[in-house]
Design a protein around this motif. Structure first.
Motif, PDB file in Angstrom:
ATOM      1  N   THR A 116       0.838  -1.200   0.000  1.00  0.00           N
ATOM      2  CA  THR A 116       0.000   0.000   0.000  1.00  0.00           C
ATOM      3  C   THR A 116       0.872   1.248   0.000  1.00  0.00           C
ATOM      4  O   THR A 116       0.476   2.281  -0.522  1.00  0.00           O
TER       5      THR A 116
ATOM      6  N   SER B   6     -16.230   2.663   2.220  1.00  0.00           N
ATOM      7  CA  SER B   6     -15.580   1.581   2.950  1.00  0.00           C
ATOM      8  C   SER B   6     -16.255   1.422   4.311  1.00  0.00           C
ATOM      9  O   SER B   6     -16.606   2.406   4.959  1.00  0.00           O
ATOM     10  N   PRO B 259      -8.035  -2.897   6.556  1.00  0.00           N
ATOM     11  CA  PRO B 259      -7.363  -3.279   5.307  1.00  0.00           C
ATOM     12  C   PRO B 259      -6.097  -4.101   5.531  1.00  0.00           C
ATOM     13  O   PRO B 259      -5.093  -3.878   4.880  1.00  0.00           O
TER      14      PRO B 259
END
Lengths: 281, 282
Positions: A116, B6, B259
């Motif tokens: 990420t 989200s 995440p």
């Protein structure tokens, strides 16, 4: 003749030269260290160090530090920690097993943090750490790997005699004033550094093969320790050189697979040959 | 454009659960996760009792080349996991147990594991197409579980649990005291082989959620914790299943809302569960 010329041409390529320089030194180290690892029944510890190698590298990548720094710090640190905690962990292997799995789980977290951080499509860094990328070494990286492996080999040969004594009969060695515990800790530190070296050659997941297979074969061939040590180092180096040449000739075969496959085949062949001889004799 | 905000965990459990089950992929993940947890809880309990956790780890690692080879020839990785793990279980049980010191044996296991992983890597490079899938095969994923995969898991779970239910009592006897069991006419060897095949099936199934490298966490941690909670077999078996289910459910929920990878949550929660039980029941 033609084969020899094409081989010469191949070796003149810098990627193969770097790989051979690093590979020969690293696999010689792995073979010598592996002999003691198998003799001392510490394969499980080497397995732990391969997990630490993976997570250490990816932690360094995620933090934006030089990955080799994280690699060596994690493996040497974990190696010395295992040495200090002592061998009494064997009975309770459930705890070690769960802790190993957690270390890997942490490594997966670092993969995702790294990915990420750099945007998508960065699976290559983790694949290279897991399965090695020896053809990708720069000449500076290869020289560093070879030089540090050389220092570690000298260190290991320096402690080889008392370490052998302590491995074979710990109680008598301790009675003869050999610092058994200290030697054990130093040795696991060396195993840690070896795991870090081998990660650069065949990757964190496959280094166990380079440590265990040549040593297993050497222990089958001979009972004499220094002969066995030499055989183990020779088999590891031979597997690596042959594997690198095969992989350079046949690009569809990745080098780490070729090296491990040849080392495994050598072990299997030795096992078959020695059982056959024993049955006849 | 951003029509899929989200998700966030709130304190309202009802909306949270509704949000969790809103997408079909998540429902499939929970179905697969529940099946795998029940299987891991039961089979892992016997594995810890029989001290075969290293064998379980090896069977799972061998599943990885199976999965990559299956993808290479265009079959679902599910079948590859099962074929190789069960095949390895049969192979190991056929090996003669006699001879060889412990150090030589661990050299063999280490070599076999390294070669299996190397072969899996070879298949992966030959296929070449999937950069993210190798992570899923090694470290688990809950995305894109298909109905046929869940179907295969149902069949495998029923088969494994059914087999274990049939041999459970003599297997327990043979595990706790093999000599007396043998003297009483219990077929200790055949039971061991059957159990190893069930373990292979389980390693193949669990790999699909946790990945080949992290199977250990789900097979060992709930069982080891449960055996500290109670010494009575039925009660500790129930605890093992219960703990495995809660580890999977919590991990799936967290990895939906945050995440971070599923494997990280599963291993961390498994370790915490074991450590808490160890501290409380020492």
């Amino acid at each position: 003749m033609i084969a020899a010329i094409s081989l010469l041409h191949l070796i003149s390529q810098p990627f193969l030269r770097n790989a051979l320089i690093a590979g020969i030194a690293i696999s010689l180290l792995a073979g010598l260290v592996g002999y003691f690892v198998v003799l001392r029944a510490q394969v499980f510890a080497a397995d732990a160090l391969s997990h630490a190698a993976f997570t250490g590298t990816l932690a360094a990548l995620a933090a934006g530090v030089e990955p080799r720094f994280g690699l060596f710090a994690a493996t040497i640190g974990v190696g010395i920690a295992i040495g200090l905690l002592g061998n009494h962990g064997r009975a309770d292997d459930v705890v070690i097993g769960i802790a190993f799995a957690w270390v890997l789980g942490l490594g997966v977290l670092f993969i995702s943090l790294y990915a990420t951080g750099r945007g998508a499509g960065n699976g290559t860094a983790s694949t290279a750490t897991l399965f090695g990328s020896i053809f990708g070494l720069s000449s500076g990286q290869a020289q560093f790997a070879a030089g540090s492996a050389f220092v570690l080999i000298l260190l290991l040969l320096g402690i080889a005699r008392p370490l052998l004594f302590a491995s074979i009969d710990e109680a008598v060695a301790a009675a003869r004033d050999i610092p058994v515990r200290f030697l054990g800790v130093v040795f696991l530190g060396v195993v840690g550094a070896t795991a870090a070296e081998a990660t650069q050659a065949v990757g964190a997941l496959l280094l166990l093969g380079l440590i265990a297979a040549p040593a297993g074969a050497a222990l089958l061939i001979t009972d004499r320790p220094f002969v066995g040590l030499a055989v183990s180092g020779g088999l590891a180096t031979g597997s690596t050189v042959l594997g690198l040449l095969v992989s350079a000739q046949i690009p569809r075969v990745p080098p780490s697979f070729a090296i491990i496959a040849i080392a495994t085949a050598a072990y299997m062949f030795t096992w078959l040959a020695t059982t056959w001889c024993r049955r006849r004799g | 454009m951003n029509s899929f905000p989200s998700p966030h965990l709130s304190w309202n459990v009802v909306t949270d659960v509704r949000a969790l089950l809103e997408y079909p992929f998540m429902v499939q993940a929970f179905r697969a996760g529940l099946l795998v947890a029940v299987l891991a809880g039961v089979v892992g309990w016997f594995m810890v009792l029989r001290r075969q956790s290293f064998a379980g780890h090896t069977l799972a690692v061998v599943g990885f080349p199976g999965a990559t080879a299956a993808v290479l020839i265009g079959v679902s990785s599910t079948y590859g996991f099962f074929a190789f793990s069960v095949g390895a279980a049969i192979f190991i049980s056929m090996l003669p147990n006699a001879g060889g010191s412990r150090s030589a044996e661990s050299a063999v296991v280490g070599t076999v594991q390294a070669f299996a992983l190397a072969f899996g890597f070879l298949c992966y490079t030959w296929y070449g197409g999937f950069a993210t899938s190798i992570g899923a095969l090694l470290f688990g994923s809950f995305l894109g579980i298909t109905t046929s995969q869940v179907g295969a898991l149902v069949v495998v779970t029923l088969l494994a649990i059914g087999l274990l239910a049939a041999i459970g009592r003599p297997l327990y006897f043979a595990t706790v005291d093999p000599d007396v069991a043998l003297a009483n006419g219990v077929p200790v060897q055949a039971l061991g082989t059957t159990y190893l095949i069930v373990l292979g099936l389980t390693a193949g199934a669990v790999s699909q959620i946790t990945g080949a490298l992290l199977v250990f966490a789900l097979l060992v941690a709930p069982a080891a914790a449960a055996q500290r909670i109670s010494v009575r077999p039925h009660i500790s078996l129930a605890w093992s299943v219960g703990l495995a289910i809660s580890i999977v459910l919590i991990s799936l929920t967290l990895s939906y809302y945050y995440p971070y990878p599923l494997g990280t949550f599963v291993t961390t929660i498994a370790l915490l569960t074991y450590l808490i039980v160890r501290v409380v029941r020492r």
